[in-house]
Design a protein around this motif. Structure first.
Motif, PDB file in Angstrom:
ATOM      1  N   CYS A 136       1.210   4.195  -0.653  1.00  0.00           N
ATOM      2  CA  CYS A 136       0.309   4.439   0.215  1.00  0.00           C
ATOM      3  C   CYS A 136      -1.209   3.353   0.181  1.00  0.00           C
ATOM      4  CB  CYS A 136      -0.809   5.076   0.854  1.00  0.00           C
ATOM      5  SG  CYS A 136      -1.387   6.548  -0.558  1.00  0.00           S
ATOM      6  N   SER A 137      -0.522   2.717  -0.937  1.00  0.00           N
ATOM      7  CA  SER A 137      -1.169   1.051  -1.199  1.00  0.00           C
ATOM      8  C   SER A 137      -2.041   0.876  -0.085  1.00  0.00           C
ATOM      9  CB  SER A 137      -0.826   0.188  -2.037  1.00  0.00           C
ATOM     10  OG  SER A 137       0.105   1.082  -2.950  1.00  0.00           O
ATOM     11  N   ASP A 138      -0.876  -0.191   0.953  1.00  0.00           N
ATOM     12  CA  ASP A 138      -1.384  -0.649   1.888  1.00  0.00           C
ATOM     13  C   ASP A 138      -2.176   0.332   2.696  1.00  0.00           C
ATOM     14  OD1 ASP A 138       0.915   0.776   2.977  1.00  0.00           O
ATOM     15  OD2 ASP A 138       1.793  -1.226   4.070  1.00  0.00           O
ATOM     16  N   TRP A 139      -2.418   0.673   2.704  1.00  0.00           N
ATOM     17  CA  TRP A 139      -3.116   1.393   3.858  1.00  0.00           C
ATOM     18  C   TRP A 139      -4.584   1.641   3.776  1.00  0.00           C
ATOM     19  CZ3 TRP A 139      -2.150   7.252   3.857  1.00  0.00           C
ATOM     20  CH2 TRP A 139      -0.301   8.265   4.206  1.00  0.00           C
ATOM     21  N   PHE A 140      -5.137   0.306   2.544  1.00  0.00           N
ATOM     22  CA  PHE A 140      -6.455   1.114   2.225  1.00  0.00           C
ATOM     23  C   PHE A 140      -6.782  -0.502   2.104  1.00  0.00           C
ATOM     24  CE2 PHE A 140      -4.669   5.001   0.341  1.00  0.00           C
ATOM     25  CZ  PHE A 140      -6.161   5.389   1.862  1.00  0.00           C
ATOM     26  N   ASP A 141      -7.720  -1.086   2.495  1.00  0.00           N
ATOM     27  CA  ASP A 141      -8.573  -2.319   2.100  1.00  0.00           C
ATOM     28  C   ASP A 141      -8.824  -2.972   0.749  1.00  0.00           C
ATOM     29  OD1 ASP A 141      -8.527  -3.956   5.082  1.00  0.00           O
ATOM     30  OD2 ASP A 141      -9.955  -1.717   5.720  1.00  0.00           O
ATOM     31  N   GLU A 142      -9.022  -1.786  -0.493  1.00  0.00           N
ATOM     32  CA  GLU A 142     -10.303  -2.280  -1.005  1.00  0.00           C
ATOM     33  C   GLU A 142     -10.414  -0.822  -1.790  1.00  0.00           C
ATOM     34  OE1 GLU A 142     -11.327  -4.547  -1.686  1.00  0.00           O
ATOM     35  OE2 GLU A 142     -11.781  -5.808  -0.518  1.00  0.00           O
ATOM     36  N   VAL A 143      -9.783  -0.633  -3.439  1.00  0.00           N
ATOM     37  CA  VAL A 143     -10.006   0.170  -4.018  1.00  0.00           C
ATOM     38  C   VAL A 143     -11.470   0.270  -5.319  1.00  0.00           C
ATOM     39  CG1 VAL A 143      -8.138   1.670  -5.940  1.00  0.00           C
ATOM     40  CG2 VAL A 143      -7.357   0.649  -3.606  1.00  0.00           C
ATOM     41  N   VAL A 144     -12.061   0.675  -5.315  1.00  0.00           N
ATOM     42  CA  VAL A 144     -12.695   0.690  -6.305  1.00  0.00           C
ATOM     43  C   VAL A 144     -13.068   2.143  -7.040  1.00  0.00           C
ATOM     44  CG1 VAL A 144     -15.479   1.323  -6.561  1.00  0.00           C
ATOM     45  CG2 VAL A 144     -13.946   0.203  -4.200  1.00  0.00           C
ATOM     46  N   THR A 145     -12.962   2.246  -8.707  1.00  0.00           N
ATOM     47  CA  THR A 145     -12.715   3.304  -9.939  1.00  0.00           C
ATOM     48  C   THR A 145     -14.063   2.749 -10.352  1.00  0.00           C
ATOM     49  OG1 THR A 145     -11.528   1.357 -11.100  1.00  0.00           O
ATOM     50  CG2 THR A 145     -10.062   2.402  -9.547  1.00  0.00           C
ATOM     51  N   ALA A 146     -13.405   3.616 -10.948  1.00  0.00           N
ATOM     52  CA  ALA A 146     -14.608   3.986 -12.621  1.00  0.00           C
ATOM     53  C   ALA A 146     -14.637   2.912 -13.626  1.00  0.00           C
ATOM     54  CB  ALA A 146     -14.312   5.073 -13.653  1.00  0.00           C
ATOM     55  N   ASP A 147     -13.455   1.758 -13.339  1.00  0.00           N
ATOM     56  CA  ASP A 147     -13.880   0.596 -14.058  1.00  0.00           C
ATOM     57  C   ASP A 147     -14.596  -0.552 -13.122  1.00  0.00           C
ATOM     58  OD1 ASP A 147     -12.031   2.037 -15.967  1.00  0.00           O
ATOM     59  OD2 ASP A 147      -9.986   1.093 -14.983  1.00  0.00           O
ATOM     60  N   ASP A 148     -14.585  -0.389 -12.302  1.00  0.00           N
ATOM     61  CA  ASP A 148     -14.944  -1.309 -11.558  1.00  0.00           C
ATOM     62  C   ASP A 148     -16.974  -1.397 -11.762  1.00  0.00           C
ATOM     63  OD1 ASP A 148     -13.051  -2.969 -10.667  1.00  0.00           O
ATOM     64  OD2 ASP A 148     -12.963  -0.718  -9.876  1.00  0.00           O
ATOM     65  N   VAL A 149     -17.923  -0.481 -12.269  1.00  0.00           N
ATOM     66  CA  VAL A 149     -19.100   0.020 -11.569  1.00  0.00           C
ATOM     67  C   VAL A 149     -19.672   0.666 -13.066  1.00  0.00           C
ATOM     68  CG1 VAL A 149     -18.502   0.458  -9.120  1.00  0.00           C
ATOM     69  CG2 VAL A 149     -19.084   2.660 -11.410  1.00  0.00           C
ATOM     70  N   THR A 150     -20.898   0.794 -13.330  1.00  0.00           N
ATOM     71  CA  THR A 150     -20.905   0.481 -14.616  1.00  0.00           C
ATOM     72  C   THR A 150     -21.414   2.392 -14.956  1.00  0.00           C
ATOM     73  OG1 THR A 150     -22.815  -1.213 -14.694  1.00  0.00           O
ATOM     74  CG2 THR A 150     -23.087   0.339 -15.872  1.00  0.00           C
TER      75      THR A 150
END
Length: 204
Positions: A136-150
């Motif tokens: 389902c990776s291509d269902w989503f325009d963006e993926v944000v994870t804990a690695d991307d925020v402080t």
């Protein structure tokens, strides 16, 4: 396949949808809990993380939870070492993870119609592995994870980052979440939230 029964998904009133991953889009929380137990036992701390506490902390970054456990039980566990051991244990269980049926169907119904993102307290490596395995990776325009925020959930950062990447104002985003920290984070971001109940396994 896992099911959550009757949940009313709105037909409109939003311009983007942001999905939590574990426990919301995919039924992976049992696998995550087992991985936690294995990782902690490896470092001599087996049995300290109770299941109800685990579910209450769902969505929070692993390292943050280890720091809390250190304070609670006067331990000196290495957050990075536990996070790595927990990740490796979870990846071995990944084949058992499956969609939560109703949420996956809701996502599919919106695919290509409005912007969608995944916003997860997990690491990017694990989240992308999970989405890829389920196709389902291509269902989503963006993926944000804990690695991307402080600041991880319950801070609103991860949802604000997702709305920014999607180009949609926070107040026009709908969030699907299962755990209290994620619900608090979404509300703090000024977004509407649907709380997803714990799934039941459906045999067919």
């Amino acid at each position: 396949m896992s099911s959550i029964g009757l949940v009313e998904f709105p037909k409109g009133g939003f311009e983007a949808v942001i999905f939590d991953c574990d426990g919301t889009l995919v039924d992976s929380m049992p696998a995550h809990f087992d991985a936690w137990c294995e990782a902690l036992a490896t470092f001599g701390a087996g049995g300290i993380f109770k299941e109800d506490v685990f579910f209450a902390m769902g969505g929070r970054p692993t390292r943050d939870i280890v720091k809390d456990l250190n304070v609670e039980y006067d331990l000196k566990l290495d957050p990075d070492a536990i996070a790595l051991a927990k990740r490796e244990a979870y990846l071995k269980k990944l084949a058992n993870v499956e969609f939560i049926e109703e949420v996956a169907e809701f996502a599919q119904s919106l695919r290509g119609k409005i912007p969608m993102a995944v916003a997860s307290g997990g690491s990017r490596y694990v989240v992308e592995k999970t989405l890829s395995l389920l196709g389902c990776s291509d269902w989503f325009d963006e993926v944000v994870t804990a690695d991307d925020v402080t600041n991880g959930k319950p801070a609103p950062d991860i949802f604000l980052k997702a709305s920014q990447l999607l180009g949609v104002e926070p107040g026009k985003c709908l969030v699907l979440e299962d755990a209290p920290p994620g619900v608090i984070a979404a509300q703090a971001a000024g977004m509407s939230v649907i709380t997803i109940p714990m799934p039941l396994v459906v045999t067919r």
